[in-house]
Each structure stands twice: as C-alpha cells, then as structure tokens.
Design a protein around this motif. Structure first.
Motif, PDB file in Angstrom:
ATOM      1  N   UNK A 261      17.075  42.985   0.587  1.00 54.85           N
ATOM      2  CA  UNK A 261      17.399  42.855  -0.115  1.00 54.85           C
ATOM      3  C   UNK A 261      16.645  43.949  -1.322  1.00 54.85           C
ATOM      4  N   UNK A 262      15.038  44.769  -0.755  1.00 55.76           N
ATOM      5  CA  UNK A 262      14.683  46.223  -1.246  1.00 55.76           C
ATOM      6  C   UNK A 262      13.496  44.851  -2.481  1.00 55.76           C
ATOM      7  N   UNK A 263      13.625  43.413  -2.211  1.00 50.63           N
ATOM      8  CA  UNK A 263      12.784  42.677  -2.882  1.00 50.63           C
ATOM      9  C   UNK A 263      11.715  42.383  -2.619  1.00 50.63           C
ATOM     10  N   UNK A 264      11.500  42.461  -1.100  1.00 48.26           N
ATOM     11  CA  UNK A 264       9.961  41.983  -0.536  1.00 48.26           C
ATOM     12  C   UNK A 264       9.880  42.474   0.641  1.00 48.26           C
ATOM     13  N   UNK A 265       8.719  42.748   0.996  1.00 52.03           N
ATOM     14  CA  UNK A 265       8.229  43.629   2.496  1.00 52.03           C
ATOM     15  C   UNK A 265       7.383  42.773   2.804  1.00 52.03           C
ATOM     16  N   UNK A 266       6.910  43.363   4.166  1.00 52.22           N
ATOM     17  CA  UNK A 266       5.881  42.784   5.532  1.00 52.22           C
ATOM     18  C   UNK A 266       5.193  43.365   6.013  1.00 52.22           C
ATOM     19  N   UNK A 267       3.624  43.651   6.286  1.00 53.26           N
ATOM     20  CA  UNK A 267       2.898  44.224   6.341  1.00 53.26           C
ATOM     21  C   UNK A 267       1.822  43.898   7.666  1.00 53.26           C
ATOM     22  N   UNK A 268       1.575  44.562   8.327  1.00 53.73           N
ATOM     23  CA  UNK A 268       0.854  43.847   9.177  1.00 53.73           C
ATOM     24  C   UNK A 268      -0.771  44.877   9.719  1.00 53.73           C
ATOM     25  N   UNK A 269      -1.996  44.300   9.456  1.00 53.02           N
ATOM     26  CA  UNK A 269      -3.356  45.919   9.335  1.00 53.02           C
ATOM     27  C   UNK A 269      -4.006  45.242  10.396  1.00 53.02           C
ATOM     28  N   UNK A 270      -5.411  45.645  10.753  1.00 53.74           N
ATOM     29  CA  UNK A 270      -5.895  45.202  11.962  1.00 53.74           C
ATOM     30  C   UNK A 270      -6.830  44.000  11.950  1.00 53.74           C
ATOM     31  N   UNK A 271      -6.637  44.159  10.371  1.00 56.55           N
ATOM     32  CA  UNK A 271      -7.181  42.441  10.443  1.00 56.55           C
ATOM     33  C   UNK A 271      -6.238  41.472  11.051  1.00 56.55           C
ATOM     34  N   UNK A 277       5.185  40.107   0.521  1.00 50.59           N
ATOM     35  CA  UNK A 277       4.660  39.628  -0.498  1.00 50.59           C
ATOM     36  C   UNK A 277       6.406  39.680  -1.445  1.00 50.59           C
ATOM     37  N   UNK A 278       6.444  39.057  -2.009  1.00 52.96           N
ATOM     38  CA  UNK A 278       7.231  38.975  -3.486  1.00 52.96           C
ATOM     39  C   UNK A 278       6.826  40.457  -3.903  1.00 52.96           C
ATOM     40  N   UNK A 279       8.140  41.544  -4.027  1.00 52.40           N
ATOM     41  CA  UNK A 279       7.976  42.510  -5.604  1.00 52.40           C
ATOM     42  C   UNK A 279       8.822  42.311  -6.645  1.00 52.40           C
ATOM     43  N   UNK A 280       9.533  41.112  -6.312  1.00 52.43           N
ATOM     44  CA  UNK A 280      10.067  40.922  -8.321  1.00 52.43           C
ATOM     45  C   UNK A 280       9.151  40.851  -9.096  1.00 52.43           C
ATOM     46  N   UNK A 281       8.510  39.952  -9.108  1.00 51.14           N
ATOM     47  CA  UNK A 281       6.762  40.002  -9.973  1.00 51.14           C
ATOM     48  C   UNK A 281       6.145  41.050  -9.972  1.00 51.14           C
ATOM     49  N   UNK A 282       6.692  41.526 -11.655  1.00 49.36           N
ATOM     50  CA  UNK A 282       5.295  42.747 -11.313  1.00 49.36           C
ATOM     51  C   UNK A 282       3.495  42.135 -11.327  1.00 49.36           C
ATOM     52  N   UNK A 283       3.415  43.373 -10.475  1.00 51.18           N
ATOM     53  CA  UNK A 283       2.156  43.787  -9.285  1.00 51.18           C
ATOM     54  C   UNK A 283       1.991  42.494  -8.597  1.00 51.18           C
ATOM     55  N   UNK A 284       3.841  42.079  -7.695  1.00 51.23           N
ATOM     56  CA  UNK A 284       3.833  41.326  -6.974  1.00 51.23           C
ATOM     57  C   UNK A 284       3.183  40.542  -6.188  1.00 51.23           C
TER      58      UNK A 284
END
Length: 392
Positions: A261-271, A277-284
């Motif tokens: 949908x382009x409205x959410x994002x998955x991230x992964x890191x070395x932690x 992440x929900x990107x629809x609200x301003x500021x996510x």
C-alpha cells in the motif's frame, strides 16, 4: 484441501480465491529443498551477497558474490545451469559485489554495485558493460523503482548523501542530504515513484519526496508510538557534525521493506529489532509490533527482508535471514513466527540475501557466506532422478 477442491468444482469458490487459499497453505509446510541443485564447476568463493529472480519468466536467477563474480543461472526443476559469468578477469567488478538487480521491465539489462565504488549497467545478451557510475565511495546497495514512471536509481554508499542516478541521461541528477553516517539501505515506494525510504549506519530512517527542495518528509522516531505525541526534529543542520537524536533503531539500519500500500514500512537494524511503521499519521508512528527473541542481526552489511506478494495469499509473510543460519518466517499481521528454517542442525552459515521465485510457488532462494545457494519452500514429495553432473 479435499473440501476446497469440491467447492471449486461446484463453483462455490472462485479461481482466484482457490489459488490464494492453496498458496496460503504452502507457508505452513515449509522446509529446505534439495532441488534444483547448483553446479560446483564454477562455485562462488566467499559469500553470496545478492540474489534476484527475473520478474518476467521467473526462470533466471542473478547472483553477486564477495569474490567479484556475477552469475546468471537458468533454474529448472532438477538443476540450475550457469549461462552467464562475470568476474574481475573478464570485465567485471574489481572488488566484492554488494547488490544485483534485474531491470524490472526488460530482461535484456541488469545492474550491479560493488565495493569498488562502481554501479554498473550490463547488457544481458552480450554480458558487456553498457555504462558505469562512479560514486567515489563503497556502494552498499541500490534500488530501482518498479512503478515504471522514471528510470532513476537510488544508491546507498559510505557517503552520507543518497545519490539519485538517471539511466536516461547517464548522470547523477540529485543528492539527498541529511543523514549522519553512511547509507546502508534504500528502497523506493511500491506505488509512489517520487517517494524513497533510506536507512543509515547511525540508526536513522528517512522518507523522502525527491520532487521537493526540502526533500525529507519525515524521520522515523522509535519513541513515537502515538500520533498525538509531538514530532521530534533535529536542531543541527550540519550533516555529520552532531549525531541525530531521532532514530528508528539503536544501531545501523541495514534492511527496509515497504508494504504494497505504501502506507507502512518495515525496518531492521543491528540492534536486532524488526519494526513496523505506520506512515499515514503525520510524523509516522512505531506500531510496537513484536517479532519475538529469535532475530539475529549483528553484521552491518545490507540485508534483504522480503514480504510475500499480497496477491498470492490472504495474509502476508515476512521472510528474514537471521545471522545464526536460520531463515525466519513471520506472519506480518501480528508478528507470529510461522517457521524457523535450517538445512540441518550442523548448518549455521549466515544467509546474506533472499529472493522469491514467484508464480505462487512459496519458494525462496537464499545466498550464504560460504558461497552456497539454498532453496526453501513447501514439502515436495516428488521422486526426482538426478543427472550425473557435479553438484553441491
């Protein structure tokens, strides 16, 4: 399954719904596959850093290795034959290959990046270099927009600038500034050709609109879990001088994946965290979805994390190559672990990359640090006779 087949015969279930339900069942019967087998005649020395299946025929697998090799395999049911091979002795990269991708709309072209600071464009038919971009620093990753609206390539390197390259003009057309540290992951939005997500070695994730002068739309904040909370901002305008207080992860972000949908994002890191992440609200906002304690991610190199195609199943599944040799499969709706896949108890070779073979197969290929390509998919009860060729 028998009742489903009967409902399909009686017309109670549409062909599309029948196919989605059948494919969904495959994700609960996953295991390591023996076939196809890859020939040892030209085995990659060192890790396989990148894999990509073509999106047209779903038969040709592109691989990039730490020994500077790029190979094209024609993948059949029993074996995978090498039909193209590049390395530093025949015009390939000088150092290890970090990423490879087919041009999404035409199999006549593919791209690769390397620690030699080059991002190269190749002619598939002749295996000759068509053009090369020199980014003057080690290239970690790049991405191609699959919307078809432009021919721009987003690249991430040791530099803190995200470089946007144009294949039409063969030039760097834009630089996105604001990150502290090198760019360790980049990903275009699946439905907005102007929107780009990037992650840095300092744990930052930024969403950009490349049309704007002030390109950064939002910087993700792991502590912002409610849309009513204030949006954090950086006071420093000097890139690389003051470390950002607004971070998505405590350490380097080395993997990104958009929802369709382009409205959410998955991230992964070395932690060793996976965040949605929900990107629809301003500021996510950080949704605080929990994926459990089995995630292992200590190496800063770019990591491929994949969402199963939304068109193939009712639910979506996240495929994650863990550093302990396992491939983890999560149900993305609630973070539930569906499968922990491993070749055998003695196998602990870290997987560096993943790619999906397509066509409702639920079959994924992974490349390991010891130069092997492993296959994961639904249990196959067919009896297949091997040829007398040399396999590993």
């Amino acid at each position: 399954m028998q009742s489903l087949l009967l409902d399909r015969q009686l017309g109670k279930v549409s062909c599309k719904n029948f196919e989605r339900t059948s494919t969904e069942a495959l994700y609960y019967n996953l295991e390591a596959q023996e076939y196809p087998k890859f020939s040892t005649k030209k085995k990659t020395v060192g890790s396989i850093n990148a894999l990509d299946f073509d999106k047209i025929n779903h038969r040709f697998l592109l691989s990039g290795g730490a020994d500077s090799s790029i190979k094209i395999f024609k993948v059949g049911q029993v074996k995978a034959d090498i039909i193209g091979d590049l390395n530093k002795s025949n015009g390939g990269h000088e150092y290890g290959v970090t990423d490879v991708k087919w041009w999404p709309f035409d199999m006549g072209m593919f791209l690769s990046s390397s620690y030699d600071s080059e991002l190269k464009v190749w002619d598939t038919n002749t295996m000759d270099e068509a053009f090369s971009f020199n980014l003057n620093s080690k290239v970690h990753c790049f991405d191609i927009s699959e919307t078809g609206d432009h021919s721009l390539i987003a690249s991430g390197a040791d530099s803190s600038h995200v470089r946007i390259l144009d294949l039409k003009t063969t030039s760097a057309v834009h630089s996105l500034t604001g990150h502290n540290g090198g760019i360790t992951s980049v990903k275009w939005s699946p439905n907005n050709p102007n929107e780009l997500a990037t992650g840095s070695s300092e744990g930052e994730v930024r969403i950009w609109d490349i049309r704007r002068t002030d390109s950064c739309l939002v910087q993700l904040d792991l502590y912002r879990t409610d849309e009513s909370a204030p949006i954090s901002s950086n006071d420093s305008k000097k890139v690389g001088v003051l470390k950002s207080s607004v971070k998505a992860h405590a350490r380097a972000v080395n993997g990104l994946s958009w929802f369709p949908s382009g409205k959410s994002l998955i991230t992964t890191g070395n932690d060793e965290k996976i965040r949605v992440w929900d990107l629809e609200p301003i500021g996510a906002v950080n949704t605080l979805l929990n994926f459990g304690p089995f995630v292992r991610n200590k190496f800063p190199s770019y990591k491929t994390i994949l969402l199963s195609p939304i068109s193939e199943t009712e639910l979506q599944y996240l495929w994650y190559p863990s550093d302990n040799g396992e491939i983890l499969v999560f149900r993305i709706i609630d973070g539930k672990l569906v499968a922990r896949l491993r070749k055998n108890l003695q196998e602990n070779s870290r997987s560096c990359c993943l790619t999906y073979s397509g066509n409702n197969s639920a079959t994924y290929f992974s490349g390991t640090v010891d130069g092997k390509i492993n296959i994961w998919g639904p249990k196959d009860e067919r009896i297949i006779e091997e040829d007398e060729d040399d396999f590993f």
